[in-house]
Write a protein that holds these residues in place. Structure first.
Motif, short mmCIF file in Angstrom:
data_model
loop_
_atom_site.label_atom_id
_atom_site.label_comp_id
_atom_site.label_asym_id
_atom_site.label_seq_id
_atom_site.Cartn_x
_atom_site.Cartn_y
_atom_site.Cartn_z
N CYS A 55 2.09 -0.06 1.77
CA CYS A 55 1.46 -0.76 0.65
C CYS A 55 0.72 0.16 -0.32
CB CYS A 55 0.53 -1.84 1.17
SG CYS A 55 -0.79 -1.25 2.23
N THR B 265 -4.75 -0.24 -6.31
CA THR B 265 -4.45 -1.56 -5.75
C THR B 265 -4.04 -1.43 -4.28
OG1 THR B 265 -3.60 -2.14 -7.94
CG2 THR B 265 -3.19 -3.70 -6.15
N MET C 196 -5.76 -3.12 -0.99
CA MET C 196 -5.07 -3.82 0.11
C MET C 196 -5.59 -3.38 1.47
SD MET C 196 -1.04 -3.90 -0.85
CE MET C 196 -0.36 -4.84 -2.20
N ASN D 224 -7.54 -5.66 4.27
CA ASN D 224 -6.99 -5.76 5.62
C ASN D 224 -8.04 -5.41 6.67
OD1 ASN D 224 -4.17 -6.54 6.10
ND2 ASN D 224 -3.70 -5.02 4.56
N GLY E 268 0.48 -10.05 -0.57
CA GLY E 268 -0.67 -9.35 -1.14
C GLY E 268 -1.48 -8.52 -0.15
N TRP E 269 -1.27 -8.75 1.15
CA TRP E 269 -2.01 -8.00 2.16
C TRP E 269 -1.36 -6.65 2.46
CZ3 TRP E 269 -6.54 -10.14 4.02
CH2 TRP E 269 -6.73 -11.50 3.78
N GLY E 270 -0.09 -6.51 2.11
CA GLY E 270 0.64 -5.28 2.41
C GLY E 270 1.47 -5.37 3.67
N SER F 230 -11.81 -11.73 0.94
CA SER F 230 -10.37 -11.59 0.74
C SER F 230 -9.74 -12.57 -0.24
CB SER F 230 -9.65 -11.73 2.10
OG SER F 230 -9.95 -12.98 2.68
N ILE G 232 -7.05 -10.96 -2.88
CA ILE G 232 -5.60 -11.03 -2.63
C ILE G 232 -4.87 -11.62 -3.83
CG2 ILE G 232 -3.85 -12.13 -1.20
CD1 ILE G 232 -5.24 -9.77 0.08
N ILE H 165 -4.63 -8.88 -6.38
CA ILE H 165 -3.63 -7.89 -5.94
C ILE H 165 -2.21 -8.38 -6.27
CG2 ILE H 165 -2.53 -6.90 -3.89
CD1 ILE H 165 -5.36 -6.71 -2.66
#
Length: 550
Positions: free
Chosen positions: A92, A105, A109, A113, A238-240, A393, A397, A400
């Motif tokens: 990510c 960005t 992420m 996380n 969006g979290w990777g 978050s 998110i 992101i």
């Protein structure tokens, strides 16, 4: 400028990247990838958030906006992230070679996380409520009273992180194998609870309460906002994690089938879990003499208070409690696998020298996460967990994903992206995907962001309001992640010492955006030449004129 003989011996940055990507490995089978994605996308929220949200927002009528959001935004966004990871074979952070200026960005992420990984764990008071809050949590009166460590909780947390470490110790090799158990087994438990639930007295009342449509609620903007938010956070873009898991796929894997399959299973699980939950709530309503609307709750209250209270009224309550909490544990833990692996892979992609020390890095991350999350084991731990879950978050998110979609569809260009997909899958995505990616998905994301801000309620837990300093701390956790996007841009502007215009142009161009496999890369470059596509920027060009001259 031509390279000297001595320079030719040394590998270029691009050659180093290709060698690094080749060392990352692949999934042992397609099944491992799909099961891992299912484990990641389907979590505790499917059990303790969706059912309550559906009932509160119009019952069966809620499924209309929810389904539309899944089709118009959820599937396109999920599919896009799978494609990006599979094409680039990067995590990510390295995916932002598409537009190096936006690499902050990727850092954002990783921080989000870390926050999530470290959060691993009309009102009436019942014995179950008192037991949970006074005996299990030993909760203080507010977040201001931190209290002491609840040692039973800390021991459970330690055991959890030992299990997590054992499952991720070998990266995707171990995660893929563990997914054969952690992904399907919760469905076995859910089915057992389903059979038991629907055979209880009062179950039909609870299920009817869950599905009964209130069509007039479709005129309420908040219902559409709730549907969009549930879709968004239920699938997990969006979290990777999606990008990272897809980066270990074979290059020509059928990514569209995988993406649609996982999303459909996610939607099915949410509805299935709703039937399980409300069948038991109907039973509790009948036994307690209270209405279903009174006993229905969401979040930790449903999982640790209401549902256990209903289970206590069944024959052999210990068996049903064991099955229920094992199911919750498995639903939560496999999401952590993917998030932790996303952080590890991103670090290894950026700092290649650490690749030989992956075991040490994984151990350090687990120890660090255990240390940070131990504050949740204090008397004020539940207040702290709710605070970070509320602020750290949610908005980050959404931002992101907005940056992702703008970068890919507008900066890199949707035509370039569709060409990449055509080369990888052998078929160009049709008009639905073009319209969704370029117009509908960005509009829905903006809608989610605006409504999330507008409808953001004052945070409380168990009727206790948070002090202003705690709310400020929550907003600070949000800023601490999102700030890396502008900070990285500012850092690049200063470091390269070019004019603002030239720096922006150079850093908004793709940097060696090619497949990892040498054969795929050669075929891809020939494919782009045939399409007369523009060349990508090299490492030396990215460094600026001064570096290129050297």
């Amino acid at each position: 400028m031509k390279r000297t003989e001595a320079e030719k011996i040394q590998p270029t940055a691009k050659e180093k990247r290709i060698k690094r990507d080749a060392q990352r490995g692949y999934w042992a089978s397609k099944t491992e990838f799909v099961l891992t994605l299912i484990g990641y996308a389907i979590g505790i929220g499917n059990v303790w958030r969706f059912p309550y949200l559906c009932y509160r927002s119009g019952g069966g009528a809620f499924l209309v906006p929810y389904t539309l959001m899944v089709i118009l935004c959820g599937i396109p966004l999920f599919y896009m992230e799978v494609l990006i990871g599979q094409f680039s074979s990067t995590g990510c952070t390295s995916m932002f070679r598409l537009a190096p200026l936006l690499k902050g960005t990727g850092i954002c992420m990783m921080i989000v996380n870390m926050y999530c990984v470290n959060n691993t764990t009309d009102k009436f008071v019942t014995p179950a409520d008192e037991f949970f809050h006074l005996e299990v949590l030993r909760i203080s009166s507010s977040i201001a009273e931190l209290g002491t460590i609840v040692w039973e909780q800390l021991i459970c947390l330690l055991i959890t992180w030992i299990i997590i470490f054992a499952c991720v110790v070998r990266g995707i090799k171990s995660v893929g194998k563990v997914a054969y158990f952690t992904a399907p087994f919760p469905y076995v438990l859910l089915t057992i609870l389903f059979v038991r639930g629907v055979t209880l007295p009062g179950a039909a009342t609870g299920i009817k309460f869950f599905f009964y449509p209130e069509w007039h609620r479709l005129l309420d903007l908040r219902v559409w906002s709730d549907a969009a938010v549930q879709m968004f956070f239920g699938l997990g873009p969006g979290w990777g994690g999606i990008i990272n898991m897809a980066s270990f796929n074979r290059f020509h894997n059928n990514a569209k089938f995988d993406s649609i399959l996982v999303v459909m299973i996610n939607v099915f699980t949410s509805i299935y879990a709703g039937i399980v939950v409300f069948s038991v709530l109907g039973f509790l309503s009948k036994m307690s003499g209270k209405s279903v609307s009174t006993v229905a709750t969401s979040g930790a209250g449903l999982a640790f208070v209401t549902y256990p209270e209903a289970i206590a009224k069944m024959p052999i309550p210990q068996l049903w409690a064991f099955l229920f909490f094992i199911m919750l544990f498995l639903l939560g833990i496999d999401s952590v696998f993917v998030q932790l692996e996303a952080i590890t892979t991103s670090i290894l992609d950026e700092i290649q020298v650490l690749r030989k020390y992956k075991l040490t890095l994984t151990t350090a991350l687990c120890i660090f996460s255990f240390g940070c999350s131990s504050i949740m084991c204090t008397n004020a731990g539940m207040y702290i967990l709710q605070l970070f879950d509320w602020y750290s978050s949610a908005l980050s998110i959404i931002v992101i994903c907005l940056v992702e979609i703008i970068m890919i569809m507008y900066i890199y260009g949707i035509d370039n992206f569709l060409t990449d997909v055509e080369f990888m899958l052998g078929k160009r995505p049709n008009l639905f995907w073009r319209i969704s990616w370029k117009y509908i998905t960005p509009i829905v994301l903006i809608f989610i962001l605006l409504t999330s801000i507008i409808f953001l309620r004052e945070i409380t837990y168990n009727g206790v309001k948070y002090p202003k300093w705690a709310v400020a701390l929550g907003w600070l956790s949000f800023v601490s992640s999102i700030i890396w996007i502008p900070l990285y841009i500012f850092f690049i502007m200063i470091l390269k010492r070019n004019t603002l215009c030239s720096s922006l142009k150079r850093r908004m161009r793709p940097l060696d955006w090619t497949p990892a496999d040498p054969q795929d890369r050669e075929e891809y470059e020939a494919f782009r030449r045939q399409r007369r596509a523009p060349k990508f920027m090299t490492e030396s060009e990215a460094e600026g004129p001064a570096t290129a001259e050297k």
